[in-house]
Design an enzyme around this catalytic site. Structure first.
Site, PDB file in Angstrom:
ATOM      1  N   GLU A  88       0.876  -1.167   0.000  1.00 54.06           N
ATOM      2  CA  GLU A  88       0.000   0.000   0.000  1.00 54.06           C
ATOM      3  C   GLU A  88       0.911   1.214   0.000  1.00 54.06           C
ATOM      4  O   GLU A  88       1.593   1.489   0.980  1.00 54.06           O
ATOM      5  CB  GLU A  88      -0.914  -0.022   1.221  1.00 54.06           C
ATOM      6  CG  GLU A  88      -2.086   0.955   1.093  1.00 54.06           C
ATOM      7  CD  GLU A  88      -1.827   2.253   1.810  1.00 54.06           C
ATOM      8  OE1 GLU A  88      -1.378   3.210   1.124  1.00 54.06           O
ATOM      9  OE2 GLU A  88      -2.064   2.335   3.018  1.00 54.06           O
ATOM     10  N   CYS A 136      -2.880   8.325   3.817  1.00 59.52           N
ATOM     11  CA  CYS A 136      -2.921   7.871   2.421  1.00 59.52           C
ATOM     12  C   CYS A 136      -4.328   7.983   1.848  1.00 59.52           C
ATOM     13  O   CYS A 136      -4.491   8.271   0.667  1.00 59.52           O
ATOM     14  CB  CYS A 136      -2.428   6.426   2.326  1.00 59.52           C
ATOM     15  SG  CYS A 136      -0.730   6.191   2.881  1.00 59.52           S
TER      16      CYS A 136
END
Length: 461
Positions: free
Chosen positions: A234, A268
């Site tokens: 990720e 994020c």
């Protein structure tokens, strides 16, 4: 980077640690391998009892570990407590659901009649020691969303945490140990990033997961590829937040502020690019900018603070460079945009308008409380702007038109589409992205099976 706690509110170094030497690393790798041999055979119900105990302990520790997180990386303490609570929730969710998520699956007999088998099963078996390379921005949650499913599946964990959150990293090892997990089930490795490659090459380490920067992800994926090891990555995002004329503008603007500045803008899945239909652009921009201006910036240990300092001096410098590059190229600053005087690594909530594709901030992730506003003439242009990014983690869409919703769900290039709400992670929902945001999924049943050997068991007649 030294392994140390440096308070981002004032720049004071509070505690430093020596990196583990080769002898200690070898001892821990041996321990992980030996522990896995026995832990893998523990019944999932027994693992669940341990995980529930860890969740209970985390609840008891919530206030203390929240202050540690805030002191190490600057998130407002209210948000830090919420992060700890969310971790305990995820641990309980996996403790309660792992047995069903990992249960053997049997294809319908009619589907395998021509396979020659009297019975076929699919079984989920653990892989072994898994290396987790984790970031500082959610120092508990990023780890727990890996550790809870991995441990419940029968794997053991090796944590290489970010070097600026060592106390949180050590707390996690202690938490699992106090809960009753065997010593080698979860270990924190106090090492620098330069040691990751060698550990990943070790045959005893069977897989890796990383949340972090794109260069770090490329390095881990490259080594894992050469070693033929499974990885989940990720790598960040620059999520679009699309507002169409049918949206509830007041609510959309309020949520937009929270979506941008959660965790001091260092998330994020924070919305970063606000793409607004021309018919409502001016009205939304006014509401959104006023909301950003009204935020309370200050000491993250104070209950009223909504935005604290960035986690590092370098992080603030990087964010300033993106804003300065944009303004030099013609972007308009609607609020913020200038570093405040005084100690600590603070940066004000900032809104930029008049963005172009040539500006760095258009294609790079702004990791801090800086929002970019885009005007879209229609739905087609909104989709084009939203997808004009190397990232594809999540997305937010505000519309009450079903046809528009269907189009966004179909065409947005992202691992998630959140309609009339803010992107959030949840234990029961798969989390991950596409494009340069990475691959693989965390959380839900998908997450627990990422580090499983999916085994076909075939029985002859």
């Amino acid at each position: 980077m030294p392994i140390a706690t440096v308070n981002p509110a004032n720049g004071e170094t509070l505690k430093t640690y020596e990196a583990m030497g080769e002898e200690e690393l070898e001892r821990r790798l041996q321990l992980a391998e030996a522990t896995f041999r026995t832990y893998r055979t523990a019944h999932v119900v027994d693992r669940g009892r341990l995980m529930l105990q860890a969740a209970n302990l985390l609840d008891e520790d919530r206030d203390d570990i929240a202050r540690v997180m805030t002191t190490e990386m600057g998130k407002p303490v209210v948000q830090a407590r919420a992060e700890a609570a969310k971790c305990a929730k995820a641990m309980r969710w996996y403790a309660e659901h792992a047995e069903e998520l990992l249960a053997d699956e049997e294809p319908a007999a009619a589907d395998v009649t021509d396979s020659g088998a009297s019975r076929v099963r699919v079984r989920y078996r653990p892989l072994g020691p898994v290396l987790a390379v984790m970031p500082w921005n959610f120092p508990l949650w990023q780890v727990i969303r890996f550790a809870a499913p991995a441990l419940m599946a029968g794997n053991v964990g090796l944590l290489k945490h970010a070097s600026n959150v060592p106390q949180t990293a050590l707390y996690l090892e202690d938490l699992f140990h106090r809960a009753g997990f065997t010593e080698g089930c979860f270990q924190t490795l106090l090492i620098g990033s330069g040691a990751v490659d060698e550990i990943l090459r070790d045959e005893r380490v069977k897989a890796a997961t990383l949340t972090g920067s794109e260069p770090a992800g490329r390095a881990v994926a490259s080594t894992a590829g050469r070693m033929v090891k499974k990885t989940v990555l990720e790598l960040g995002g620059s999520d679009p937040f699309v507002v169409m004329p049918s949206a509830d503008l007041d609510r959309a603007a309020r949520v937009a502020v929270t979506a941008r500045v959660q965790n001091n803008g260092q998330s994020c899945i924070a919305a970063k690019r606000f793409i607004v239909h021309s018919d409502v652009y001016d009205a939304f921009a006014e509401r959104f900018t006023e909301g950003m201006k009204a935020l309370r910036v200050g000491d993250p240990l104070e209950e009223e603070t909504e935005v604290g300092p960035l986690a590092s001096e370098q992080g603030r410098a990087d964010l300033e460079e993106l804003v300065d590059d944009a303004t030099r190229s013609g972007a308009r600053v609607l609020c913020g945009g200038e570093r405040p005087d005084g100690p600590g690594w603070y940066y004000p909530p900032t809104v930029l308008a008049g963005l172009t594709r040539e500006m760095r901030i258009h294609r790079e992730e702004a990791f801090g409380p800086v929002a970019t506003l885009y005007r879209a003439a229609d739905l087609d242009e909104a989709v084009l702007i939203a997808n004009d990014s190397p990232f594809g983690l999540s997305s937010n869409v505000w519309t009450r038109d079903q046809a528009e919703e269907d189009r966004f769900v179909r065409d947005l290039e992202a691992g998630g589409v959140f309609v009339n709400g803010m992107t959030a992670s949840h234990p029961a929902l798969p989390f991950g992205g596409v494009k340069r945001s990475g691959y693989g999924r965390e959380l839900s049943g998908h997450g627990i099976r990422e580090f499983c050997n999916i085994t076909t068991v075939w029985h002859g007649a």
